[in-house]
Write an enzyme that holds these catalytic residues in place. Structure first.
Site, PDB file in Angstrom:
ATOM      1  N   LEU A  72     -20.500  18.663   1.627  1.00 41.24           N
ATOM      2  CA  LEU A  72     -21.359  17.603   2.148  1.00 41.24           C
ATOM      3  C   LEU A  72     -21.668  16.827   0.999  1.00 41.24           C
ATOM      4  O   LEU A  72     -22.060  17.070  -0.128  1.00 41.24           O
ATOM      5  CB  LEU A  72     -22.754  18.275   2.762  1.00 41.24           C
ATOM      6  CG  LEU A  72     -22.657  18.433   4.210  1.00 41.24           C
ATOM      7  CD1 LEU A  72     -24.156  19.135   4.445  1.00 41.24           C
ATOM      8  CD2 LEU A  72     -22.573  17.446   5.001  1.00 41.24           C
ATOM      9  N   ASP A  73     -21.452  15.448   1.248  1.00 42.96           N
ATOM     10  CA  ASP A  73     -21.950  14.316   0.266  1.00 42.96           C
ATOM     11  C   ASP A  73     -23.327  14.546  -0.074  1.00 42.96           C
ATOM     12  O   ASP A  73     -24.150  14.924   0.569  1.00 42.96           O
ATOM     13  CB  ASP A  73     -21.560  13.037   0.887  1.00 42.96           C
ATOM     14  CG  ASP A  73     -20.107  12.635   1.203  1.00 42.96           C
ATOM     15  OD1 ASP A  73     -19.169  13.427   0.471  1.00 42.96           O
ATOM     16  OD2 ASP A  73     -19.992  11.827   1.831  1.00 42.96           O
ATOM     17  N   PRO A  74     -23.641  14.328  -1.165  1.00 42.07           N
ATOM     18  CA  PRO A  74     -24.934  14.225  -1.901  1.00 42.07           C
ATOM     19  C   PRO A  74     -25.886  13.693  -0.985  1.00 42.07           C
ATOM     20  O   PRO A  74     -27.213  14.268  -0.730  1.00 42.07           O
ATOM     21  CB  PRO A  74     -24.994  13.646  -3.126  1.00 42.07           C
ATOM     22  CG  PRO A  74     -23.584  13.829  -3.581  1.00 42.07           C
ATOM     23  CD  PRO A  74     -22.560  13.741  -2.390  1.00 42.07           C
TER      24      PRO A  74
ATOM     25  N   ARG B 221     -17.777   8.603   6.438  1.00 40.21           N
ATOM     26  CA  ARG B 221     -17.670   7.251   5.780  1.00 40.21           C
ATOM     27  C   ARG B 221     -16.498   6.542   6.051  1.00 40.21           C
ATOM     28  O   ARG B 221     -16.579   5.125   6.167  1.00 40.21           O
ATOM     29  CB  ARG B 221     -17.726   7.608   4.420  1.00 40.21           C
ATOM     30  CG  ARG B 221     -19.295   7.993   3.916  1.00 40.21           C
ATOM     31  CD  ARG B 221     -19.352   8.169   2.225  1.00 40.21           C
ATOM     32  NE  ARG B 221     -18.634   9.039   1.918  1.00 40.21           N
ATOM     33  CZ  ARG B 221     -18.088   9.141   0.526  1.00 40.21           C
ATOM     34  NH1 ARG B 221     -17.981   8.178  -0.142  1.00 40.21           N
ATOM     35  NH2 ARG B 221     -17.376  10.435   0.167  1.00 40.21           N
TER      36      ARG B 221
END
Length: 288
Positions: free
Chosen positions: A37-39, A177
């Site tokens: 998971l992206d930060p 994204r």
């Protein structure tokens, strides 16, 4: 200690940060996560502990992911989310919910997707984000991903930059994204991901997730692999498989796998059936 933990990753932590936290809390080095998971994102981050880390690949290969995403229009950033440098802003207030619905039709079934430059996808063994940080030009490789469902939940008619909230169900490796960026390109307004919440990763649900400061609920592997092909071993077969040997099983002679071998209620091994022989590839000692 062997099993899986369904964790709720807060925004601001990397997936590696979460793994490091769990290692320290449980005082064990054998910890791995399923699906980065992206930060800036939050939500379900399953973690495997002990011997269960060797089962990660089986869940990752089949697990569909579900997300709630907020995308804002009229803003383009270097990272395709709000963490990156703003490259362009424009008035997108002319957009309607109908405009959004029309372009969502492009995101159904198998699609080709370009990952963000600010990602861990590798080119020549080097992550894309390193090329970006070092100012080197590189062409991100297109990848095939599967979008099972994408739905418009809410249209926010804010001026000059409206936003939408979407529900997305997709395969492993899908970058939300990238979806945000492509929607912005199709509408010629630019767009960026404002917020992302993962609500499901395979059998792991947001409603059942553990906060990092809570006592963790350890899920036994057997609870997660009930729908996978399985065989039940006799005592004699168990002793042979335990030592890496193959055993004859009753099948139609087909080659298939992965197959989970059980002795009693415990997973003992995973492997392939070749003809009528089960050949173990990974042997476990859960509970020993």
């Amino acid at each position: 200690m062997d099993g899986f933990i369904n964790l709720l990753k807060p925004p601001g932590m990397t997936s590696h940060d979460v793994v490091a936290y769990v290692r320290k809390k449980l005082k064990t080095g054998k910890v791995g996560h399923l699906g980065t998971l992206d930060p800036a994102a939050a939500g379900v981050l399953p973690v495997a502990v002990g011997q269960a880390t060797r089962l990660i690949e089986y869940l990752e290969n089949v697990a569909m992911k579900e997300y709630l995403a907020e995308i804002v229009f009229g803003i383009t950033t270097a990272t395709w989310d709000m963490e990156g440098e703003i490259l362009e802003q424009k008035d997108a207030s002319f957009l309607t919910a109908g405009d959004i619905e029309k372009v969502l039709g492009h995101f159904h079934g198998e699609i080709e997707q370009t990952p963000p430059l600010a990602s861990a996808v590798k080119v020549s063994g080097k992550p894309l984000y390193r090329y970006q940080r070092q100012g080197e030009k590189v062409e991100p490789p297109k990848r095939k991903v599967f979008i099972d469902s994408i739905e418009l939940l809410e249209f926010l008619a804010d001026k000059p930059q409206p936003a939408v909230r979407l529900y997305i169900r997709c395969s492993r490796g899908t970058y939300i994204r990238s979806i945000a960026n492509e929607i912005g390109n199709l509408l010629k307004t630019g767009a960026t991901l404002k917020f992302l919440l993962r609500t499901r990763s395979g059998p792991f649900l947001l409603d059942d997730s553990n906060l990092l400061h809570e006592d963790f609920t350890l899920i036994p592997p057997e609870q997660l692999f009930q729908d996978f092909p399985k065989i039940n071993l006799t005592r004699e077969q168990y002793l042979r498989v335990k030592n890496g040997g193959g055993v004859k099983v009753e099948t139609k002679g087909e080659n298939f796998g992965p197959v989970f071998a059980y002795y009693g209620e415990k997973i003992i091994a995973t492997g392939m059936i070749c003809g009528q022989i089960f050949r173990p590839e990974k042997v476990f000692r859960f509970g020993e």
